[in-house]
Design a protein around this motif. Structure first.
Motif, PDB file in Angstrom:
ATOM      1  N   ILE A 192       2.890 -35.526  68.014  1.00  0.00           N
ATOM      2  CA  ILE A 192       2.009 -36.189  68.985  1.00  0.00           C
ATOM      3  C   ILE A 192       1.199 -37.293  68.305  1.00  0.00           C
ATOM      4  CG2 ILE A 192      -0.010 -35.861  70.472  1.00  0.00           C
ATOM      5  CD1 ILE A 192       1.183 -33.070  71.156  1.00  0.00           C
ATOM      6  N   GLY A 193       0.690 -37.005  67.099  1.00  0.00           N
ATOM      7  CA  GLY A 193      -0.039 -38.025  66.351  1.00  0.00           C
ATOM      8  C   GLY A 193       0.843 -39.215  66.012  1.00  0.00           C
ATOM      9  N   GLY A 194       2.083 -38.962  65.639  1.00  0.00           N
ATOM     10  CA  GLY A 194       3.023 -40.038  65.336  1.00  0.00           C
ATOM     11  C   GLY A 194       3.329 -40.898  66.550  1.00  0.00           C
ATOM     12  N   ILE A 195       3.483 -40.259  67.703  1.00  0.00           N
ATOM     13  CA  ILE A 195       3.723 -41.012  68.940  1.00  0.00           C
ATOM     14  C   ILE A 195       2.490 -41.834  69.298  1.00  0.00           C
ATOM     15  CG2 ILE A 195       4.137 -40.771  71.435  1.00  0.00           C
ATOM     16  CD1 ILE A 195       5.912 -38.310  70.713  1.00  0.00           C
ATOM     17  N   ALA A 200      -2.427 -52.957  67.644  1.00  0.00           N
ATOM     18  CA  ALA A 200      -2.401 -53.451  66.262  1.00  0.00           C
ATOM     19  C   ALA A 200      -2.091 -54.944  66.205  1.00  0.00           C
ATOM     20  CB  ALA A 200      -1.375 -52.679  65.444  1.00  0.00           C
ATOM     21  N   ASN A 201      -2.667 -55.608  65.205  1.00  0.00           N
ATOM     22  CA  ASN A 201      -2.333 -57.020  65.018  1.00  0.00           C
ATOM     23  C   ASN A 201      -0.981 -57.101  64.317  1.00  0.00           C
ATOM     24  OD1 ASN A 201      -2.723 -56.742  62.197  1.00  0.00           O
ATOM     25  ND2 ASN A 201      -4.900 -57.206  62.420  1.00  0.00           N
ATOM     26  N   GLU A 202      -0.463 -58.286  64.209  1.00  0.00           N
ATOM     27  CA  GLU A 202       0.902 -58.483  63.686  1.00  0.00           C
ATOM     28  C   GLU A 202       1.084 -57.922  62.274  1.00  0.00           C
ATOM     29  OE1 GLU A 202       3.636 -59.544  65.292  1.00  0.00           O
ATOM     30  OE2 GLU A 202       2.340 -59.529  67.056  1.00  0.00           O
ATOM     31  N   ASP A 203       0.061 -58.044  61.431  1.00  0.00           N
ATOM     32  CA  ASP A 203       0.179 -57.563  60.052  1.00  0.00           C
ATOM     33  C   ASP A 203       0.257 -56.039  59.978  1.00  0.00           C
ATOM     34  OD1 ASP A 203       0.049 -60.170  59.171  1.00  0.00           O
ATOM     35  OD2 ASP A 203      -2.131 -60.118  58.853  1.00  0.00           O
ATOM     36  N   ASP A 204      -0.396 -55.348  60.896  1.00  0.00           N
ATOM     37  CA  ASP A 204      -0.454 -53.889  60.860  1.00  0.00           C
ATOM     38  C   ASP A 204       0.674 -53.212  61.632  1.00  0.00           C
ATOM     39  OD1 ASP A 204      -2.726 -54.066  59.334  1.00  0.00           O
ATOM     40  OD2 ASP A 204      -4.099 -53.853  61.051  1.00  0.00           O
ATOM     41  N   LYS A 205       1.400 -53.952  62.451  1.00  0.00           N
ATOM     42  CA  LYS A 205       2.445 -53.347  63.282  1.00  0.00           C
ATOM     43  C   LYS A 205       3.545 -52.692  62.457  1.00  0.00           C
ATOM     44  CE  LYS A 205       2.058 -55.674  67.650  1.00  0.00           C
ATOM     45  NZ  LYS A 205       2.681 -56.439  68.692  1.00  0.00           N
ATOM     46  N   ILE A 206       3.987 -53.354  61.407  1.00  0.00           N
ATOM     47  CA  ILE A 206       5.077 -52.795  60.594  1.00  0.00           C
ATOM     48  C   ILE A 206       4.629 -51.518  59.899  1.00  0.00           C
ATOM     49  CG2 ILE A 206       6.566 -53.190  58.592  1.00  0.00           C
ATOM     50  CD1 ILE A 206       6.626 -56.154  59.412  1.00  0.00           C
ATOM     51  N   LEU A 207       3.448 -51.543  59.286  1.00  0.00           N
ATOM     52  CA  LEU A 207       2.930 -50.364  58.584  1.00  0.00           C
ATOM     53  C   LEU A 207       2.697 -49.203  59.559  1.00  0.00           C
ATOM     54  CD1 LEU A 207       1.953 -49.066  55.975  1.00  0.00           C
ATOM     55  CD2 LEU A 207      -0.308 -50.016  56.462  1.00  0.00           C
ATOM     56  N   THR A 255       4.159 -48.716  62.449  1.00  0.00           N
ATOM     57  CA  THR A 255       5.456 -48.251  62.957  1.00  0.00           C
ATOM     58  C   THR A 255       6.140 -47.347  61.931  1.00  0.00           C
ATOM     59  OG1 THR A 255       5.707 -50.257  64.284  1.00  0.00           O
ATOM     60  CG2 THR A 255       7.688 -48.972  63.858  1.00  0.00           C
ATOM     61  N   ILE A 256       6.148 -47.762  60.676  1.00  0.00           N
ATOM     62  CA  ILE A 256       6.760 -46.938  59.618  1.00  0.00           C
ATOM     63  C   ILE A 256       6.015 -45.616  59.484  1.00  0.00           C
ATOM     64  CG2 ILE A 256       7.146 -46.785  57.121  1.00  0.00           C
ATOM     65  CD1 ILE A 256       7.700 -49.835  57.211  1.00  0.00           C
ATOM     66  N   SER A 257       4.688 -45.666  59.529  1.00  0.00           N
ATOM     67  CA  SER A 257       3.886 -44.442  59.435  1.00  0.00           C
ATOM     68  C   SER A 257       4.147 -43.511  60.616  1.00  0.00           C
ATOM     69  CB  SER A 257       2.401 -44.786  59.365  1.00  0.00           C
ATOM     70  OG  SER A 257       2.120 -45.537  58.220  1.00  0.00           O
ATOM     71  N   SER A 258       4.290 -44.077  61.805  1.00  0.00           N
ATOM     72  CA  SER A 258       4.526 -43.231  62.976  1.00  0.00           C
ATOM     73  C   SER A 258       5.909 -42.587  62.933  1.00  0.00           C
ATOM     74  CB  SER A 258       4.350 -44.033  64.265  1.00  0.00           C
ATOM     75  OG  SER A 258       5.368 -45.000  64.401  1.00  0.00           O
ATOM     76  N   ILE A 259       6.908 -43.331  62.494  1.00  0.00           N
ATOM     77  CA  ILE A 259       8.257 -42.759  62.371  1.00  0.00           C
ATOM     78  C   ILE A 259       8.258 -41.638  61.333  1.00  0.00           C
ATOM     79  CG2 ILE A 259      10.625 -43.249  61.615  1.00  0.00           C
ATOM     80  CD1 ILE A 259      10.259 -46.039  62.941  1.00  0.00           C
ATOM     81  N   THR A 260       7.562 -41.851  60.225  1.00  0.00           N
ATOM     82  CA  THR A 260       7.448 -40.818  59.191  1.00  0.00           C
ATOM     83  C   THR A 260       6.764 -39.571  59.747  1.00  0.00           C
ATOM     84  OG1 THR A 260       7.314 -42.526  57.484  1.00  0.00           O
ATOM     85  CG2 THR A 260       6.558 -40.317  56.879  1.00  0.00           C
ATOM     86  N   ALA A 261       5.686 -39.752  60.519  1.00  0.00           N
ATOM     87  CA  ALA A 261       4.972 -38.618  61.100  1.00  0.00           C
ATOM     88  C   ALA A 261       5.846 -37.868  62.097  1.00  0.00           C
ATOM     89  CB  ALA A 261       3.686 -39.099  61.765  1.00  0.00           C
ATOM     90  N   VAL A 262       6.580 -38.590  62.929  1.00  0.00           N
ATOM     91  CA  VAL A 262       7.448 -37.931  63.916  1.00  0.00           C
ATOM     92  C   VAL A 262       8.549 -37.133  63.212  1.00  0.00           C
ATOM     93  CG1 VAL A 262       9.145 -38.343  65.747  1.00  0.00           C
ATOM     94  CG2 VAL A 262       6.941 -39.514  65.805  1.00  0.00           C
ATOM     95  N   LEU A 263       9.139 -37.694  62.167  1.00  0.00           N
ATOM     96  CA  LEU A 263      10.179 -36.967  61.420  1.00  0.00           C
ATOM     97  C   LEU A 263       9.604 -35.729  60.725  1.00  0.00           C
ATOM     98  CD1 LEU A 263      12.250 -39.889  59.845  1.00  0.00           C
ATOM     99  CD2 LEU A 263      12.958 -38.316  61.656  1.00  0.00           C
TER     100      LEU A 263
END
Length: 172
Positions: A52-55, A65-72, A74-82
């Motif tokens: 739920i936190g990852g989603i 998120a601003n453009e600079d933070d979107k990639i980080l 997104t990667i963090s959320s995918i890691t949390a969901v996995l």
């Protein structure tokens, strides 16, 4: 400052104490008298919260998120969901079934592996991973120390193989 250092240590200590106490509980039994060992509910409940936190982090990444933070983000959320999915699957799906003839492991992916008592070649305990590895010539099964009923598994192994907890490498 003191709260930042003591609180995490206190929380981790309480969780470890809870998990160790849960492993000493009596395991579930099926209708045939076989014991079913499964990780405590804390594993899959924590897994649900992490997913739920990852989603939530993914939603934040695309909406706020601003453009600079979107990639980080997104990667963090995918890691949390996995990671949350793995915790959920380990706690909810995987288990060990101990019968009079064999040990059957159902993995987090639903695959089943079995070792008959007379096929056991080696027993070893990882002091870091806290897993008991049961090995035959063709397969191996891992039983984590946090499994509810772990002590009963050890008693059954001692009865069937003649090896004590000390010989296996399990601390008292």
């Amino acid at each position: 400052m003191l709260l930042k250092t003591i609180l995490p240590i206190l929380i981790v200590s309480l969780v470890i104490t809870f998990l160790y106490a849960a492993s000493k509980k009596t395991p579930k039994e099926d209708g045939l008298g076989n014991i079913l060992l499964q990780l405590p509910k804390l594993y899959y409940i924590l897994g649900i919260f992490v997913v739920i936190g990852g989603i939530g982090l993914l939603i934040y990444a695309f909406v706020f998120a601003n453009e600079d933070d979107k990639i980080l983000a997104t990667i963090s959320s995918i890691t949390a969901v996995l990671a949350g999915s793995i915790l959920f699957a380990k706690g909810y799906i995987s288990n060990l079934k101990v019968t009079d003839f064999e040990i059957i492991e159902t993995t987090m992916f639903g695959h089943r592996k079995a070792i008959q008592w007379n096929e056991i070649k080696d027993l070893s305990f990882g002091k870091v991973s806290l897993e008991l590895k049961i090995t035959s010539h063709s397969t191996h099964i891992k039983a984590h120390m946090h499994l509810i009923g772990f002590q009963e598994l050890l008693t059954k192994l001692e009865e069937k193989t003649g090896k004590t907890k000390t010989q296996i490498g399990i601390p008292n």
